[in-house]
Design a protein around this motif. Structure first.
Motif, PDB file in Angstrom:
ATOM      1  N   ASP A  56       3.184  10.439  -5.044  1.00  0.00           N
ATOM      2  CA  ASP A  56       2.411  10.983  -6.279  1.00  0.00           C
ATOM      3  C   ASP A  56       1.332   9.970  -6.466  1.00  0.00           C
ATOM      4  OD1 ASP A  56       3.598  13.209  -6.674  1.00  0.00           O
ATOM      5  OD2 ASP A  56       4.699  12.375  -8.417  1.00  0.00           O
ATOM      6  N   PHE A  57       1.718   8.590  -6.280  1.00  0.00           N
ATOM      7  CA  PHE A  57       0.747   7.466  -6.670  1.00  0.00           C
ATOM      8  C   PHE A  57      -0.223   7.144  -5.323  1.00  0.00           C
ATOM      9  CE2 PHE A  57       3.741   6.347  -9.867  1.00  0.00           C
ATOM     10  CZ  PHE A  57       2.804   6.521 -11.092  1.00  0.00           C
ATOM     11  N   SER A  58       0.486   7.133  -4.092  1.00  0.00           N
ATOM     12  CA  SER A  58      -0.274   6.877  -2.983  1.00  0.00           C
ATOM     13  C   SER A  58      -1.352   8.175  -2.873  1.00  0.00           C
ATOM     14  CB  SER A  58       0.579   6.782  -1.895  1.00  0.00           C
ATOM     15  OG  SER A  58      -0.095   6.760  -0.526  1.00  0.00           O
ATOM     16  N   GLY A  59      -1.008   9.143  -2.828  1.00  0.00           N
ATOM     17  CA  GLY A  59      -1.958  10.348  -2.806  1.00  0.00           C
ATOM     18  C   GLY A  59      -3.028  10.393  -3.884  1.00  0.00           C
ATOM     19  N   LEU A  60      -2.562   9.980  -5.164  1.00  0.00           N
ATOM     20  CA  LEU A  60      -3.658   9.990  -5.957  1.00  0.00           C
ATOM     21  C   LEU A  60      -4.583   8.784  -5.644  1.00  0.00           C
ATOM     22  CD1 LEU A  60      -4.495  10.864  -9.040  1.00  0.00           C
ATOM     23  CD2 LEU A  60      -2.533   9.071  -9.911  1.00  0.00           C
ATOM     24  N   GLU A  75      -6.800   1.059  -6.385  1.00  0.00           N
ATOM     25  CA  GLU A  75      -5.712  -0.171  -6.052  1.00  0.00           C
ATOM     26  C   GLU A  75      -4.663  -0.123  -6.651  1.00  0.00           C
ATOM     27  OE1 GLU A  75      -6.067  -4.909  -5.860  1.00  0.00           O
ATOM     28  OE2 GLU A  75      -7.816  -3.859  -5.380  1.00  0.00           O
ATOM     29  N   LYS A  76      -4.926  -0.022  -8.415  1.00  0.00           N
ATOM     30  CA  LYS A  76      -3.692   0.171  -9.496  1.00  0.00           C
ATOM     31  C   LYS A  76      -2.677   0.996  -8.927  1.00  0.00           C
ATOM     32  CE  LYS A  76      -6.575  -1.633 -13.209  1.00  0.00           C
ATOM     33  NZ  LYS A  76      -7.210  -1.150 -14.438  1.00  0.00           N
ATOM     34  N   ASN A  77      -3.181   2.156  -8.599  1.00  0.00           N
ATOM     35  CA  ASN A  77      -2.098   3.212  -8.143  1.00  0.00           C
ATOM     36  C   ASN A  77      -1.552   2.943  -6.857  1.00  0.00           C
ATOM     37  OD1 ASN A  77      -2.310   5.908 -10.163  1.00  0.00           O
ATOM     38  ND2 ASN A  77      -4.365   5.220 -10.146  1.00  0.00           N
ATOM     39  N   TYR A  78      -2.385   2.486  -5.840  1.00  0.00           N
ATOM     40  CA  TYR A  78      -1.598   1.701  -4.573  1.00  0.00           C
ATOM     41  C   TYR A  78      -0.389   0.803  -5.090  1.00  0.00           C
ATOM     42  CZ  TYR A  78      -4.808   3.758  -1.580  1.00  0.00           C
ATOM     43  OH  TYR A  78      -5.625   4.780  -0.685  1.00  0.00           O
ATOM     44  N   LYS A  79      -0.629   0.090  -5.919  1.00  0.00           N
ATOM     45  CA  LYS A  79       0.366  -1.037  -6.472  1.00  0.00           C
ATOM     46  C   LYS A  79       1.355  -0.063  -7.062  1.00  0.00           C
ATOM     47  CE  LYS A  79      -2.520  -5.093  -6.363  1.00  0.00           C
ATOM     48  NZ  LYS A  79      -3.077  -6.141  -7.255  1.00  0.00           N
TER      49      LYS A  79
END
Length: 87
Positions: A56-60, A75-79
């Motif tokens: 979810d976070f990576s795709g977002l 970057e925040k979502n990748y983290k």
């Protein structure tokens, strides 16, 4: 480019039917692709609120970077994705 009345109706319906992060992300992507980055940002925030796992976070993050060009938010979502990764 301004959205047509038909696009607005279609996107509002899709947003109302969206249930999870993936659904909201897809709607936001389509809205951004049609040219309304501000509305897309609001829908991406809904997707972020529904995100639960790594994918979810990576795709977002991928979608935010691609469609909005917001590297900081991506970057925040990748983290967040990294924190959810297993193994």
């Amino acid at each position: 480019m301004a959205l047509t009345k038909e696009q607005i109706k279609e996107f509002k319906e899709a947003e109302a039917e969206a249930q999870d992060s993936y659904d909201f992300r897809n709607v936001a992507y389509d809205i951004a692709d049609a040219g309304d980055k501000e509305w897309a940002k609001k829908v991406y925030k809904k997707a972020e609120g529904k995100a639960e796992d790594y994918s979810d976070f990576s795709g977002l993050a991928d979608s935010i970077h691609e469609q909005l060009g917001d590297k900081e938010w991506a970057e925040k979502n990748y983290k967040k994705a990294e924190g959810k990764a297993e193994g």
